[in-house]
Each structure stands twice: as C-alpha cells, then as structure tokens.
Write a protein that holds these residues in place. Structure first.
Motif, PDB file in Angstrom:
ATOM      1  N   ARG A 184     -33.033  -7.741  -4.287  1.00 13.44           N
ATOM      2  CA  ARG A 184     -31.890  -7.248  -3.557  1.00 13.44           C
ATOM      3  C   ARG A 184     -31.025  -8.357  -2.969  1.00 13.44           C
ATOM      4  O   ARG A 184     -29.916  -8.117  -2.544  1.00 13.44           O
ATOM      5  CB  ARG A 184     -32.406  -6.364  -2.409  1.00 13.44           C
TER       6      ARG A 184
ATOM      7  N   SER B 133     -29.093 -10.715  -3.803  1.00 12.74           N
ATOM      8  CA  SER B 133     -27.774 -11.185  -4.252  1.00 12.74           C
ATOM      9  C   SER B 133     -26.662 -10.152  -4.066  1.00 12.74           C
ATOM     10  O   SER B 133     -25.525 -10.398  -4.451  1.00 12.74           O
ATOM     11  CB  SER B 133     -27.847 -11.582  -5.734  1.00 12.74           C
ATOM     12  N   PHE B 134     -26.974  -9.001  -3.475  1.00  9.12           N
ATOM     13  CA  PHE B 134     -25.981  -7.915  -3.528  1.00  9.12           C
ATOM     14  C   PHE B 134     -24.684  -8.210  -2.774  1.00  9.12           C
ATOM     15  O   PHE B 134     -23.604  -7.851  -3.244  1.00  9.12           O
ATOM     16  CB  PHE B 134     -26.601  -6.558  -3.124  1.00  9.12           C
ATOM     17  N   ILE B 135     -24.763  -8.874  -1.654  1.00  9.15           N
ATOM     18  CA  ILE B 135     -23.527  -9.162  -0.906  1.00  9.15           C
ATOM     19  C   ILE B 135     -22.766 -10.315  -1.566  1.00  9.15           C
ATOM     20  O   ILE B 135     -21.546 -10.279  -1.710  1.00  9.15           O
ATOM     21  CB  ILE B 135     -23.835  -9.458   0.572  1.00  9.15           C
TER      22      ILE B 135
ATOM     23  N   ASP C 235     -29.713 -15.261  -5.180  1.00 10.33           N
ATOM     24  CA  ASP C 235     -29.466 -15.674  -3.797  1.00 10.33           C
ATOM     25  C   ASP C 235     -29.946 -17.109  -3.519  1.00 10.33           C
ATOM     26  O   ASP C 235     -29.184 -17.945  -3.053  1.00 10.33           O
ATOM     27  CB  ASP C 235     -30.080 -14.682  -2.789  1.00 10.33           C
TER      28      ASP C 235
ATOM     29  N   TYR D 114     -26.501 -12.412   4.947  1.00 12.69           N
ATOM     30  CA  TYR D 114     -25.640 -12.365   3.775  1.00 12.69           C
ATOM     31  C   TYR D 114     -26.430 -11.877   2.550  1.00 12.69           C
ATOM     32  O   TYR D 114     -26.348 -12.431   1.463  1.00 12.69           O
ATOM     33  CB  TYR D 114     -25.017 -13.750   3.538  1.00 12.69           C
ATOM     34  N   GLY D 115     -27.252 -10.861   2.772  1.00 12.94           N
ATOM     35  CA  GLY D 115     -28.041 -10.256   1.688  1.00 12.94           C
ATOM     36  C   GLY D 115     -29.504 -10.642   1.688  1.00 12.94           C
ATOM     37  O   GLY D 115     -30.339  -9.968   1.088  1.00 12.94           O
TER      38      GLY D 115
ATOM     39  N   ARG E 225     -30.565  -8.575   6.353  1.00 16.25           N
ATOM     40  CA  ARG E 225     -29.686  -8.701   5.177  1.00 16.25           C
ATOM     41  C   ARG E 225     -28.227  -8.490   5.554  1.00 16.25           C
ATOM     42  O   ARG E 225     -27.319  -8.973   4.885  1.00 16.25           O
ATOM     43  CB  ARG E 225     -30.057  -7.653   4.119  1.00 16.25           C
ATOM     44  N   HIS E 226     -27.994  -7.733   6.610  1.00 20.54           N
ATOM     45  CA  HIS E 226     -26.640  -7.327   6.991  1.00 20.54           C
ATOM     46  C   HIS E 226     -25.880  -8.393   7.779  1.00 20.54           C
ATOM     47  O   HIS E 226     -24.695  -8.233   8.034  1.00 20.54           O
ATOM     48  CB  HIS E 226     -26.705  -6.040   7.817  1.00 20.54           C
TER      49      HIS E 226
END
Ligand code: IMP
Ligand code: MG
Length: 179
Positions: A47, A49-51, A104, A160-161, A169-170
C-alpha cells in the motif's frame, strides 16, 4: 516535533513542500523519457506507494494506465526476505508494454529485486523503476532505479503513504519515528 501518539514521536524529515517540488521534477524527467511511448503502464506496489503514485501521475502529460499489485515478504515481518509472495496480482497483461514500477522505499532491495524478476518474466517492452525514498546504506541487493525521490539515512520513516503498524500513512510529510 509533533506528538502523534503517546508511544512515539515523529520528527519531520521531508516537508510537504519539498515532496511537491521533487515530484514536479520527477514528473518532468519521466514525461520527457516516455515522450514517444504510445502507452505507459504505471505499476504501483500497495500500500505504501498509493499517495506517491496519485501525485506523480498528475504530473504526466503522456497516455498512462495505472495498475497495482500487493506483495508480501515471507518470514520475519521486520525484515525483508528473498521470498516475495504475490497477494494481489495486476489486472493488466504487461507483455510488450512499457512499465514503470513505482515503490515507496528501497531498503535492503529484496522486495524490488524479486518483483522486477517476476515482472521481467512476463516480457514487458521495457521496465523502469521510480522509488520515492532510498535507504542506500541498507542495500543488500543492487537495484537499478532510474528515478529516486530522495536518498535518506537509515531511519524508520512514516507518512505520505508509508506506515508504522498501519498508522501514519495519511501524514502529508515524511517523518522519522522516534521511540
Ligand atoms: P526491502 O525489501 O528491504 O527493500 O524493503 C522495502 C519495503 O520495506 C518497503 O516497501 C516498505 O514497505 C518497507 N520499509 C522499509 N523501510 C521502511 C520504513 O522506514 N518505514 C516503513 N516501511 C519501510
Ligand atoms: Mg512496501
């Protein structure tokens, strides 16, 4: 220093502003590298790398498709191993496709090394890597990542993810965890 949790603190390592500026530079370089490509497939590793992917692809002025995969290392959760298992595979056939793999962090390099091998076996037209953070001092397997956002020291980072025990993550910046 920001207090996020009573158990640990998070110190800013890379600000939101610096991340934005670097992503804009990466966007320019990647756009020009792929300017003659009929279609680029961005493959994100979930997960973390999503941002990064969400911001990076918005810099692109080239035709682009986006797909994701989730992989997991066997063994000790705190240490990457040589065995990478696919938890969720791509929906896209990458044969003859130009693929940009986005991750990431490169730490030991084992995760990317295995994923690169796996994707190369599917015969893409090309395969390049773009990674947001590089912990160069921790490398155990050489990785050829054409684009790196930032070289960072051997610190445990979040935001940043990127998570610590699935939290943080946020955060809009990259921080280092201080226990
Ligand atoms: P490698 O296989 O050792 O290169 O590990 C890469 C993966 O480990 C990354 O995709 C992250 O999921 C995770 N990782 C490595 N360093 C950190 C960190 O500082 N914070 C959070 N996750 C990390
Ligand atoms: Mg990861």
């Amino acid at each position: 220093m920001n207090t996020i949790s009573p158990q640990y603190k998070i110190d800013t390592l890379i600000s939101e502003k610096k991340i934005k500026a670097r992503i804009s530079e990466l966007g320019t370089e990647i756009n020009s590298f792929y300017k003659d490509t009929s279609k680029l497939l961005v493959v994100g590793l979930l997960r973390g790398s999503f941002i990064f992917i969400a911001d990076l692809v918005r810099e692109f002025q080239i035709p682009v498709e986006i797909d994701f995969m989730t992989v997991s290392s066997y063994g000790n959760a705190m240490q990457s191993s040589n065995n990478v298992r696919i938890l969720t595979d791509l929906n896209t056939d990458i044969k003859n496709v130009d693929v940009l793999l986005v991750e990431d962090i490169i730490d030991t390099g084992h995760t990317l090394n295995q994923v690169i091998k796996l994707l190369k076996n599917r015969n893409p037209n090309s395969l390049e890597v773009c990674c947001l953070l590089n912990k160069y001092s921790r490398r155990e397997t050489p990785i050829n990542s054409k684009w790196i956002g930032f070289d960072i020291p051997d610190e445990f980072v979040v935001g940043y993810g990127i998570d610590f025990a699935q939290d943080n993550r946020h955060l809009p910046y990259i921080g280092k965890v201080i226990i």
